[in-house]
Design a protein around this motif. Structure first.
Motif, PDB file in Angstrom:
ATOM      1  N   ILE A 161       4.063  -1.779 -16.652  1.00 48.74           N
ATOM      2  CA  ILE A 161       4.499  -3.107 -17.101  1.00 48.74           C
ATOM      3  C   ILE A 161       4.818  -3.082 -18.594  1.00 48.74           C
ATOM      4  O   ILE A 161       5.836  -3.628 -19.034  1.00 48.74           O
ATOM      5  N   LYS A 162       3.974  -2.441 -19.392  1.00 46.50           N
ATOM      6  CA  LYS A 162       4.215  -2.322 -20.842  1.00 46.50           C
ATOM      7  C   LYS A 162       5.516  -1.561 -21.104  1.00 46.50           C
ATOM      8  O   LYS A 162       6.296  -1.924 -21.985  1.00 46.50           O
ATOM      9  N   ASN A 163       5.756  -0.489 -20.331  1.00 49.83           N
ATOM     10  CA  ASN A 163       6.996   0.276 -20.491  1.00 49.83           C
ATOM     11  C   ASN A 163       8.217  -0.572 -20.147  1.00 49.83           C
ATOM     12  O   ASN A 163       9.246  -0.497 -20.824  1.00 49.83           O
ATOM     13  N   LEU A 164       8.095  -1.373 -19.101  1.00 45.08           N
ATOM     14  CA  LEU A 164       9.194  -2.260 -18.724  1.00 45.08           C
ATOM     15  C   LEU A 164       9.470  -3.292 -19.809  1.00 45.08           C
ATOM     16  O   LEU A 164      10.625  -3.652 -20.060  1.00 45.08           O
ATOM     17  N   GLU A 165       8.417  -3.733 -20.469  1.00 50.65           N
ATOM     18  CA  GLU A 165       8.591  -4.669 -21.577  1.00 50.65           C
ATOM     19  C   GLU A 165       9.314  -3.969 -22.730  1.00 50.65           C
ATOM     20  O   GLU A 165      10.251  -4.525 -23.315  1.00 50.65           O
ATOM     21  N   LYS A 166       8.914  -2.745 -23.047  1.00 51.23           N
ATOM     22  CA  LYS A 166       9.571  -1.983 -24.126  1.00 51.23           C
ATOM     23  C   LYS A 166      11.040  -1.740 -23.817  1.00 51.23           C
ATOM     24  O   LYS A 166      11.875  -1.732 -24.720  1.00 51.23           O
ATOM     25  N   LYS A 167      11.360  -1.534 -22.543  1.00 52.64           N
ATOM     26  CA  LYS A 167      12.745  -1.299 -22.134  1.00 52.64           C
ATOM     27  C   LYS A 167      13.561  -2.589 -22.086  1.00 52.64           C
ATOM     28  O   LYS A 167      14.772  -2.552 -21.891  1.00 52.64           O
ATOM     29  N   GLY A 168      12.902  -3.741 -22.204  1.00 49.35           N
ATOM     30  CA  GLY A 168      13.611  -5.013 -22.223  1.00 49.35           C
ATOM     31  C   GLY A 168      13.737  -5.709 -20.883  1.00 49.35           C
ATOM     32  O   GLY A 168      14.407  -6.728 -20.781  1.00 49.35           O
ATOM     33  N   TYR A 169      13.075  -5.185 -19.864  1.00 50.90           N
ATOM     34  CA  TYR A 169      13.140  -5.808 -18.541  1.00 50.90           C
ATOM     35  C   TYR A 169      12.154  -6.961 -18.386  1.00 50.90           C
ATOM     36  O   TYR A 169      12.319  -7.787 -17.507  1.00 50.90           O
ATOM     37  N   LEU A 170      11.116  -6.979 -19.222  1.00 53.41           N
ATOM     38  CA  LEU A 170      10.098  -8.031 -19.169  1.00 53.41           C
ATOM     39  C   LEU A 170       9.888  -8.622 -20.545  1.00 53.41           C
ATOM     40  O   LEU A 170      10.092  -7.962 -21.562  1.00 53.41           O
ATOM     41  N   GLN A 171       9.429  -9.843 -20.539  1.00 52.46           N
ATOM     42  CA  GLN A 171       9.058 -10.546 -21.762  1.00 52.46           C
ATOM     43  C   GLN A 171       7.619 -11.013 -21.575  1.00 52.46           C
ATOM     44  O   GLN A 171       7.247 -11.419 -20.472  1.00 52.46           O
ATOM     45  N   SER A 172       6.825 -10.950 -22.624  1.00 50.81           N
ATOM     46  CA  SER A 172       5.424 -11.352 -22.485  1.00 50.81           C
ATOM     47  C   SER A 172       5.070 -12.469 -23.454  1.00 50.81           C
ATOM     48  O   SER A 172       5.743 -12.677 -24.461  1.00 50.81           O
ATOM     49  N   ARG A 173       3.994 -13.151 -23.090  1.00 54.10           N
ATOM     50  CA  ARG A 173       3.381 -14.139 -23.984  1.00 54.10           C
ATOM     51  C   ARG A 173       1.889 -14.077 -23.733  1.00 54.10           C
ATOM     52  O   ARG A 173       1.440 -13.834 -22.601  1.00 54.10           O
ATOM     53  N   GLN A 174       1.136 -14.271 -24.800  1.00 51.04           N
ATOM     54  CA  GLN A 174      -0.313 -14.204 -24.663  1.00 51.04           C
ATOM     55  C   GLN A 174      -0.863 -15.590 -24.322  1.00 51.04           C
ATOM     56  O   GLN A 174      -0.498 -16.589 -24.925  1.00 51.04           O
ATOM     57  N   VAL A 175      -1.717 -15.607 -23.298  1.00 49.94           N
ATOM     58  CA  VAL A 175      -2.390 -16.831 -22.878  1.00 49.94           C
ATOM     59  C   VAL A 175      -3.882 -16.508 -22.902  1.00 49.94           C
ATOM     60  O   VAL A 175      -4.372 -15.765 -22.047  1.00 49.94           O
ATOM     61  N   GLY A 176      -4.580 -17.034 -23.883  1.00 51.77           N
ATOM     62  CA  GLY A 176      -5.996 -16.688 -24.026  1.00 51.77           C
ATOM     63  C   GLY A 176      -6.125 -15.209 -24.338  1.00 51.77           C
ATOM     64  O   GLY A 176      -5.507 -14.714 -25.280  1.00 51.77           O
ATOM     65  N   ASN A 177      -6.877 -14.509 -23.511  1.00 47.08           N
ATOM     66  CA  ASN A 177      -7.066 -13.076 -23.759  1.00 47.08           C
ATOM     67  C   ASN A 177      -6.231 -12.202 -22.805  1.00 47.08           C
ATOM     68  O   ASN A 177      -6.505 -11.026 -22.652  1.00 47.08           O
ATOM     69  N   MET A 178      -5.250 -12.785 -22.139  1.00 47.23           N
ATOM     70  CA  MET A 178      -4.402 -11.985 -21.249  1.00 47.23           C
ATOM     71  C   MET A 178      -2.929 -12.218 -21.559  1.00 47.23           C
ATOM     72  O   MET A 178      -2.562 -13.184 -22.220  1.00 47.23           O
ATOM     73  N   TYR A 179      -2.120 -11.307 -21.070  1.00 46.53           N
ATOM     74  CA  TYR A 179      -0.677 -11.407 -21.247  1.00 46.53           C
ATOM     75  C   TYR A 179      -0.025 -11.820 -19.934  1.00 46.53           C
ATOM     76  O   TYR A 179      -0.383 -11.330 -18.873  1.00 46.53           O
TER      77      TYR A 179
ATOM     78  N   GLU B 233       0.843  -1.196   0.000  1.00 44.30           N
ATOM     79  CA  GLU B 233       0.000   0.000   0.000  1.00 44.30           C
ATOM     80  C   GLU B 233       0.883   1.252   0.000  1.00 44.30           C
ATOM     81  O   GLU B 233       1.962   1.216   0.566  1.00 44.30           O
ATOM     82  N   PRO B 234       0.459   2.323  -0.596  1.00 44.21           N
ATOM     83  CA  PRO B 234      -0.743   2.479  -1.409  1.00 44.21           C
ATOM     84  C   PRO B 234      -0.528   1.859  -2.789  1.00 44.21           C
ATOM     85  O   PRO B 234       0.508   2.061  -3.409  1.00 44.21           O
ATOM     86  N   LEU B 235      -1.492   1.076  -3.210  1.00 43.80           N
ATOM     87  CA  LEU B 235      -1.410   0.405  -4.505  1.00 43.80           C
ATOM     88  C   LEU B 235      -1.671   1.390  -5.642  1.00 43.80           C
ATOM     89  O   LEU B 235      -2.553   2.239  -5.531  1.00 43.80           O
ATOM     90  N   PRO B 236      -0.932   1.237  -6.733  1.00 48.40           N
ATOM     91  CA  PRO B 236      -1.241   2.068  -7.898  1.00 48.40           C
ATOM     92  C   PRO B 236      -2.523   1.567  -8.546  1.00 48.40           C
ATOM     93  O   PRO B 236      -2.882   0.389  -8.385  1.00 48.40           O
ATOM     94  N   PRO B 237      -3.220   2.422  -9.291  1.00 52.37           N
ATOM     95  CA  PRO B 237      -4.378   1.931 -10.032  1.00 52.37           C
ATOM     96  C   PRO B 237      -3.946   0.838 -11.020  1.00 52.37           C
ATOM     97  O   PRO B 237      -2.812   0.858 -11.532  1.00 52.37           O
ATOM     98  N   TYR B 238      -4.842  -0.082 -11.288  1.00 50.58           N
ATOM     99  CA  TYR B 238      -4.555  -1.193 -12.196  1.00 50.58           C
ATOM    100  C   TYR B 238      -4.022  -0.682 -13.537  1.00 50.58           C
ATOM    101  O   TYR B 238      -3.026  -1.191 -14.051  1.00 50.58           O
ATOM    102  N   THR B 239      -4.680   0.340 -14.083  1.00 49.47           N
ATOM    103  CA  THR B 239      -4.278   0.845 -15.410  1.00 49.47           C
ATOM    104  C   THR B 239      -2.879   1.470 -15.374  1.00 49.47           C
ATOM    105  O   THR B 239      -2.124   1.353 -16.331  1.00 49.47           O
ATOM    106  N   THR B 240      -2.529   2.095 -14.271  1.00 50.16           N
ATOM    107  CA  THR B 240      -1.196   2.687 -14.134  1.00 50.16           C
ATOM    108  C   THR B 240      -0.144   1.584 -14.104  1.00 50.16           C
ATOM    109  O   THR B 240       0.894   1.680 -14.780  1.00 50.16           O
ATOM    110  N   LEU B 241      -0.412   0.536 -13.330  1.00 46.08           N
ATOM    111  CA  LEU B 241       0.528  -0.582 -13.271  1.00 46.08           C
ATOM    112  C   LEU B 241       0.636  -1.256 -14.634  1.00 46.08           C
ATOM    113  O   LEU B 241       1.733  -1.612 -15.067  1.00 46.08           O
ATOM    114  N   ALA B 242      -0.479  -1.418 -15.326  1.00 47.82           N
ATOM    115  CA  ALA B 242      -0.458  -2.037 -16.656  1.00 47.82           C
ATOM    116  C   ALA B 242       0.424  -1.229 -17.616  1.00 47.82           C
ATOM    117  O   ALA B 242       1.202  -1.801 -18.388  1.00 47.82           O
ATOM    118  N   SER B 243       0.325   0.092 -17.558  1.00 48.44           N
ATOM    119  CA  SER B 243       1.169   0.956 -18.407  1.00 48.44           C
ATOM    120  C   SER B 243       2.635   0.811 -18.030  1.00 48.44           C
ATOM    121  O   SER B 243       3.512   0.754 -18.902  1.00 48.44           O
TER     122      SER B 243
END
Length: 119
Positions: free
Chosen positions: A44-62, A32-42
């Motif tokens: 996470i996407k930025n971290l992926e663009k920077k190369g810190y994360l890798q993603s794979r799609q499973v069904g309708n989620m990453y 706490e305090p937790l960031p809003p879900y959408t803020t964390l999602a953004s």
């Protein structure tokens, strides 16, 4: 290695605790305090663009997983920190903390003992 913002570091801490997961699972690992879900999602996407994360799609989620360990990040961060603030001198860094009275004689002795054990 690109330096992360505080928000990105907090997200990476949750990722390292989780291993592989989705945004919701990372949110559950954060303090706490937790960031809003959408803020964390953004973030996470930025971290992926920077190369810190890798993603794979499973069904309708990453699902995301870290591409570096926490230890690797700390090592890179500290190397940059020492280089940027102490002209690449660990001696200058230790001296700074001694002068600021943030490192005691006993703590220095413990550091010396750790160095001796590593030899």
């Amino acid at each position: 290695m690109e330096r992360l913002t505080v928000q990105e570091e907090e997200a990476m801490q949750a990722v390292w605790l989780t291993g592989e997961g989705n945004v919701k699972s990372f949110l559950e690992k954060m303090e706490e305090p937790l960031p809003p879900y959408t803020t964390l999602a953004s973030t996470i996407k930025n971290l992926e663009k920077k190369g810190y994360l890798q993603s794979r799609q499973v069904g309708n989620m990453y699902m995301y997983r870290p591409t570096i360990t926490e230890s690797q990040y700390k090592q890179g961060y500290m190397n940059n920190f020492i280089q940027d603030y102490f002209d690449n001198s660990y001696k200058a860094m230790v001296n700074f903390f001694v002068e600021q009275k943030q490192l005691s004689k006993d703590e220095l002795q413990e550091i010396l003992e750790m160095i001796e054990r590593k030899k």
